[in-house]
Structures are given as C-alpha cells and as structure tokens.
Write an enzyme that holds these catalytic residues in place. Structure first.
Site, PDB file in Angstrom:
ATOM      1  N   LYS A 178      65.056  61.800  57.639  1.00 51.20           N
ATOM      2  CA  LYS A 178      64.496  62.945  56.628  1.00 51.20           C
ATOM      3  C   LYS A 178      65.607  63.844  56.968  1.00 51.20           C
ATOM      4  CE  LYS A 178      62.549  66.525  56.579  1.00 51.20           C
ATOM      5  NZ  LYS A 178      63.201  67.715  56.030  1.00 51.20           N
ATOM      6  N   GLU A 254      68.435  68.060  70.028  1.00 52.49           N
ATOM      7  CA  GLU A 254      69.554  68.899  70.055  1.00 52.49           C
ATOM      8  C   GLU A 254      68.988  70.250  69.379  1.00 52.49           C
ATOM      9  OE1 GLU A 254      72.802  66.655  68.415  1.00 52.49           O
ATOM     10  OE2 GLU A 254      72.903  65.320  70.153  1.00 52.49           O
ATOM     11  N   CYS A 288      75.656  75.252  65.552  1.00 51.57           N
ATOM     12  CA  CYS A 288      74.946  75.489  66.797  1.00 51.57           C
ATOM     13  C   CYS A 288      75.778  75.897  68.081  1.00 51.57           C
ATOM     14  CB  CYS A 288      73.990  74.143  67.033  1.00 51.57           C
ATOM     15  SG  CYS A 288      75.128  73.019  66.987  1.00 51.57           S
ATOM     16  N   GLU A 390      68.634  83.617  68.726  1.00 56.89           N
ATOM     17  CA  GLU A 390      69.890  82.956  67.723  1.00 56.89           C
ATOM     18  C   GLU A 390      69.616  83.506  66.416  1.00 56.89           C
ATOM     19  OE1 GLU A 390      69.059  78.831  66.403  1.00 56.89           O
ATOM     20  OE2 GLU A 390      71.120  78.295  66.989  1.00 56.89           O
TER      21      GLU A 390
HETATM   22  P1  NAD Z   1      64.888  73.356  61.522  1.00 55.37           P
HETATM   23  O1  NAD Z   1      64.224  72.976  62.895  1.00 55.37           O
HETATM   24  O2  NAD Z   1      64.374  74.317  60.663  1.00 55.37           O
HETATM   25  O3  NAD Z   1      64.909  72.091  60.632  1.00 55.37           O
HETATM   26  C1  NAD Z   1      65.616  71.019  60.867  1.00 55.37           C
HETATM   27  C2  NAD Z   1      64.838  69.711  60.438  1.00 55.37           C
HETATM   28  O4  NAD Z   1      63.422  69.599  60.952  1.00 55.37           O
HETATM   29  C3  NAD Z   1      64.820  69.789  58.720  1.00 55.37           C
HETATM   30  O5  NAD Z   1      64.885  68.543  58.261  1.00 55.37           O
HETATM   31  C4  NAD Z   1      63.242  70.110  58.686  1.00 55.37           C
HETATM   32  O6  NAD Z   1      62.884  70.122  57.584  1.00 55.37           O
HETATM   33  C5  NAD Z   1      62.681  69.443  60.007  1.00 55.37           C
HETATM   34  N1  NAD Z   1      61.459  69.927  60.215  1.00 55.37           N
HETATM   35  C6  NAD Z   1      61.007  70.982  60.334  1.00 55.37           C
HETATM   36  N2  NAD Z   1      59.732  71.485  60.738  1.00 55.37           N
HETATM   37  C7  NAD Z   1      59.478  70.168  61.180  1.00 55.37           C
HETATM   38  C8  NAD Z   1      58.183  69.602  61.611  1.00 55.37           C
HETATM   39  N3  NAD Z   1      57.085  70.413  62.035  1.00 55.37           N
HETATM   40  N4  NAD Z   1      57.991  68.227  61.899  1.00 55.37           N
HETATM   41  C9  NAD Z   1      59.246  67.500  61.593  1.00 55.37           C
HETATM   42  N5  NAD Z   1      60.101  67.937  61.004  1.00 55.37           N
HETATM   43  C10 NAD Z   1      60.346  69.207  60.798  1.00 55.37           C
HETATM   44  O7  NAD Z   1      66.324  73.633  61.780  1.00 55.37           O
HETATM   45  P2  NAD Z   1      67.602  74.176  60.651  1.00 55.37           P
HETATM   46  O8  NAD Z   1      67.279  75.534  60.189  1.00 55.37           O
HETATM   47  O9  NAD Z   1      67.692  73.090  59.573  1.00 55.37           O
HETATM   48  O10 NAD Z   1      68.818  74.110  61.402  1.00 55.37           O
HETATM   49  C11 NAD Z   1      69.295  75.083  62.117  1.00 55.37           C
HETATM   50  C12 NAD Z   1      68.977  74.806  63.501  1.00 55.37           C
HETATM   51  O11 NAD Z   1      69.614  73.713  64.174  1.00 55.37           O
HETATM   52  C13 NAD Z   1      69.642  75.986  64.572  1.00 55.37           C
HETATM   53  O12 NAD Z   1      68.508  76.528  65.580  1.00 55.37           O
HETATM   54  C14 NAD Z   1      70.831  75.231  65.295  1.00 55.37           C
HETATM   55  O13 NAD Z   1      71.075  75.905  66.555  1.00 55.37           O
HETATM   56  C15 NAD Z   1      70.142  73.908  65.499  1.00 55.37           C
HETATM   57  N6  NAD Z   1      70.969  72.938  65.669  1.00 55.37           N
HETATM   58  C16 NAD Z   1      71.334  72.384  66.908  1.00 55.37           C
HETATM   59  C17 NAD Z   1      72.357  71.527  66.876  1.00 55.37           C
HETATM   60  C18 NAD Z   1      72.771  70.740  68.392  1.00 55.37           C
HETATM   61  O14 NAD Z   1      73.356  70.046  68.381  1.00 55.37           O
HETATM   62  N7  NAD Z   1      72.077  71.538  69.344  1.00 55.37           N
HETATM   63  C19 NAD Z   1      73.166  71.193  65.974  1.00 55.37           C
HETATM   64  C20 NAD Z   1      73.005  72.030  64.707  1.00 55.37           C
HETATM   65  C21 NAD Z   1      72.181  72.742  64.635  1.00 55.37           C
END
Ligand code: NAD
Length: 486
Positions: A178, A254, A288, A390
């Site tokens: 997804k 992550e 991230c 963040e």
């Molecule tokens: P997000 O959590 O909003 O979304 C990530 C994914 O999760 C998307 O595909 C979204 O549709 C899905 N999602 C959202 N709510 C959900 C739910 N209730 N159930 C299932 N899936 C759901 O994150 P984002 O805004 O896409 O990405 C940015 C974030 O990602 C930042 O916090 C960043 O630090 C983190 N990040 C972490 C790493 C790492 O390696 N630790 C790497 C890249 C990004």
C-alpha cells in the site's frame, strides 16, 4: 486522463466502487492522474492472491531461480530508468538530479543486494549430548513468513518500498503493498516490471488508497496477512501495531525522528557545513534521517551559523527538470500547511529567523506549487514545539553548547532515537559520543552513508526492529529448529 490502478494477481484492476482520488504534482499544483481507491474487496482480492501464490510456482522455486528473477527486476527498473525517474519526480516534485542518483538506482539495487544476501547467509546448528549417549543434532532452517503487508511513505517512494519488497521476496514471501496516496505511480509501474521479469502472478500486489478507513486500515485489519512492515509517522505506527496485535502478527516499524547534529569545535568546518546542509535540506528536508536540531560548540557557533546561512541562501529552488535545482517543493499543499504552521510557531515563540521563514515567489505555473523557503532559526528554548516535534521540512534550529556531556544530553533529550550526526576530528571523542547517543544510527563526519548490510532502524519511539543485511532476513523469515535424535 491517466488512471493509476491496483495491481492484483498480475493484472491491473480498477476499484469496484468506482472511487478515485487526485494525484497532484506538488511543483505546480496540476493534476497528474486519478488513482483508484481500494475498498475491502480489492484488498481482500490482493491478500488472497498473495496467499495463493505462496503455494504456486513461487513457493516451489529454488533459491537460485528466485534470486535470478529478482536480478531481472532490478535490471527491468534500470532499463526503464527514465520512466521511473519521470514518474517519481512528478509525484514528489523532487529534483531529477537527486532522484537519478538516489531514488531510482537504489530502488533497483534493493532487489540485487537482498537476493545476493539471502544466498550467503547460513543458519545455525548445535550438537547435543543425551543421557543414552547417542546424542542429538539441532539445525535451523529459514522459511518465508508468508503474506507481508508493506505500507510505505511518500518521501522516497520507490526506494523505501523496494527496501522492504526486495528482502521480502528474496526470502520467498509474497507481498501486498500500500504505497502512500501522495506517490502511487512508481509502485504501480513496478507491477509491469515484475511481470516482465517473470515474477509469478500474485507474488507482488499493489492496492492504492489512504490510511484510516481506507486501503491502509483494510490491509492491516486483514486476518490473512502474516506480518507488516511499515515506514511512516510514529502515530501511524502505533495504530498499525494495534491492528497487528489481533492475530499476533509480527511488525517492523521505521518511524519518525527529530534527529540531532552535534558539531564540536574540533570539527572540520567545511565538512560539517556540507554535511549539515545535506542533512537539513536534502529532499526539501523530507528525509527521516535528516537533522532538525543542530547543536554547535559555543567557540564556533557564530561562524557555523553564518556559514550555514550563506549556504542555505545559495540553494537553488526549482522544479525537477531544472538542472540547477537542489531544492524542490514539499510533497503537497497539506504538508506545506503543517511545515508553515511550525514556521509561524517559531516566530511566535521568539526565534531569531536566521534565514527563510516563508514562501518563495515562484513564477508562472510554479506559483501553484507547494514551495517553502529553506529556514534556519536560533534562540528557541529546548522545550519549544519547533525543537521537540518532527517538522519534516527544509529547516533546522541551531543552539550552542559548552561541554560534551551537555551535547550528548541534548541529543538524547527527546523520545525519538532514529539517527544522529557527530562532527569532530578527535577520534576518541567520536567513539565516546557515538557510544552514548540513543539512536539506531550515528554518523561521524558524514550523513546518509548507507551500507545495506548494516542494521537499520530506530530506537525509542523511532521504531521497532532492524532491517538491512541479516536483520532483514530475521524479519522476513521464520526460523525453525529441527531436532534429530541420533
Ligand atoms: P504516514 O504515517 O502519514 O503514512 C505512511 C503510510 O501509512 C502511507 O501509505 C499512509 O497511507 C499509511 N497510513 C496512514 N494511516 C494509516 C492507518 N491508520 N493504517 C494503515 N496505514 C496507514 O507517514 P508519511 O507522512 O507518509 O511519511 C513521513 C513520515 O515517515 C515521517 O514521520 C518520517 O520520519 C517517517 N519516515 C521514517 C523513516 C524511517 O526509516 N524511520 C523513513 C522515511 C520516513
């Protein structure tokens, strides 16, 4: 108008409910495509296809056959490099100069690296004594975990998705991916490459949609998914963890960070400026592992701030195809609202705005894009929301420190623990400080240098589990011990 469909059991299919959402180009605000939003029906079809594929030709393949196919997937991405590059840059707005040497090549490499890794990792065995004197032999074998749900973010769409799908498939699992609703295109396009490379139907499935009450939640609530690997925000990770608890499914998370950079007076200033520039502003601050808190030893504080300001002001803001551009837009207007709310809070909380703090003037169609200025602040208190939360934008706060102990305490002061960068030419200090920092990865005199054989993940609220190298195999396989009485 171009439509982005789900990829289920080797076919592109639309949503039965006829629901589609817009995919917007963040560089100009224009519509790129309409994306099908999965209902529970499409998610179920994808999961059932993945489950059935475990019993099909994929499950019977030798390791050699499987890894040969994964090499072909990598070659297939590289053969269509420009198509992937265009799609990724349209969805994210990021400069082509960046995506052409990070997102796409590393996205392809994830398939080769993990295919080779799986072939070269041995399992364990133990001989044991028994009271009758004949003994017993224990040996461990790895088996695929099953159907893996992969939920990925928008900041490095192809790279972060393949970083999960590569090892999952190398270990013999099947996947339902997804991708983020902001960046669906390259994940969908990969379906064509999988098919051309000979990946059997049902092994790689894609469903599009949002998180809560949409494809994301339908996937994590589906009882036939055996494990979830997720990259995204900490709050989303908590929600996924709750869903995964039902049925006791495994998770690899992550999550977010608020990473510190520690710059000591004995650093090489050129290196520290160059590295901090990348860690604060690369990918418009949407990494991230990026640095949003910079702590600088007082003796060099003023010089560091003025040099980082000059470097930030020399960034070239522009759209993906602008060859000089090294700062693109944020991923969406919604995300820009979030980032700008922190820009406003910084001003309200009394920050000194060293540079930026607003929205740049962009000409013509670019005026419809999600642009923000690269921004540096000083003077905020340690408990300011701008310093503790963040932001995920092109910005950082710089604060002076006086002692090594203080610097380490500041770095460790938040509930996140993803990454950190330490700048010092003193080798003893480098080891001492790296040893004390509470983070999954500490860089010394560098940033974003990644060897895929090493453990990667976050401590504290930045994640659970490690992937990379053998650690990916730990997550994507079940180890079984066979005990033979001799
Ligand atoms: P997000 O959590 O909003 O979304 C990530 C994914 O999760 C998307 O595909 C979204 O549709 C899905 N999602 C959202 N709510 C959900 C739910 N209730 N159930 C299932 N899936 C759901 O994150 P984002 O805004 O896409 O990405 C940015 C974030 O990602 C930042 O916090 C960043 O630090 C983190 N990040 C972490 C790493 C790492 O390696 N630790 C790497 C890249 C990004």
């Amino acid at each position: 108008m171009n439509e982005v469909k789900h990829f289920i059991n080797g076919q592109y299919v639309g949503s039965a409910n006829g629901q589609l959402f817009d995919n917007i180009n963040p560089a100009n605000g224009q519509l790129i495509s309409r994306v099908h939003e999965a209902g529970r029906g499409e998610v179920d079809a994808a999961v059932q296809a993945a489950k059935a594929a475990l019993q099909g030709p994929w499950g019977r393949m030798t390791l050699d056959e499987r890894t040969r196919i994964l090499h072909k997937v990598a070659d297939g991405i590289n053969a269509r490099f420009d198509e992937f590059l265009d799609a990724e840059c349209r969805d994210t707005g990021k400069p082509k100069s960046l995506a052409s040497h990070i997102d796409i090549p590393r996205g392809a490499a994830n398939f080769k690296v993990f295919a080779d890794m799986v072939k070269n990792v041995s399992a364990e065995s133990f001989e044991m004594a028994t009271p009758d004197g004949t003994g017993a032999l224990n040996y461990a074998v790895r088996r695929p975990k099953g159907v893996i749900g992969v939920i990925s973010p928008w900041n490095l769409p192809l790279l972060l998705m393949t970083w999960k799908v590569g090892p999952a498939l190398a270990c013999g699992n099947t996947v339902v991916v997804k991708p983020s609703e902001e960046t669906p295109t390259t994940t969908a396009l990969l379906g064509e490459v999988m098919k051309e490379a000979g990946v059997p139907d049902g092994v790689y499935n894609v469903v599009h949609g949002f998180g809560g009450d949409s494809a994301g939640a339908f996937l994590t609530e589906h009882p036939d998914v055996d494990g979830f690997t997720f990259t995204g925000e900490t709050a989303t990770g908590e929600t996924i963890m709750r869903s995964a608890a039902k049925g006791v499914r495994d998770i690899s998370l992550e999550l977010g960070g608020k990473n510190a950079g520690l710059v000591f007076a004995d650093c090489d200033m050129d290196k520290a400026i160059e590295g901090t520039m990348r860690s604060a502003f690369a990918n418009c601050g949407q990494v991230c592992l990026g640095t949003e808190r910079v702590y600088v030893e007082r003796a060099i504080f003023d010089e560091f701030v003025s040099r980082l300001k000059a470097a930030a002001e020399s960034l070239h803001i522009g759209p993906p195809e602008d060859e000089l551009a090294n700062l693109g837009p944020l991923v969406s207007h919604k995300h820009r609202e979030k980032v700008l709310s922190y820009y406003r809070q910084a001003a309200e909380q009394g920050a000194t705005v060293v540079t930026g703090g607003g929205v740049p003037e962009m000409a013509g169609e670019l005026s419809g894009g999600a642009w923000v200025q690269p921004t540096i602040w000083t003077g905020l208190s340690d408990d300011s929301s701008v310093v503790t939360e963040e932001i995920f934008g092109p910005c950082c706060h710089i604060r002076p420190f006086d002692t090594e102990e203080e610097a380490v305490a500041l770095a460790n002061s938040l509930p996140y623990g993803l990454a950190s960068a330490v700048w010092t030419e003193n080798v003893s200090r480098a080891h001492r400080v790296a040893g004390q920092i509470e983070a999954g990865i500490v860089w010394v005199n560098s940033w974003f240098l990644r060897d895929l054989r090493t453990p990667f993940g976050g401590s504290k609220q930045s994640g659970i589990g490690r992937e990379g190298g053998v650690h990916s195999l730990e997550f994507y396989t079940e180890m079984k011990n066979v005990c033979i009485k001799l």
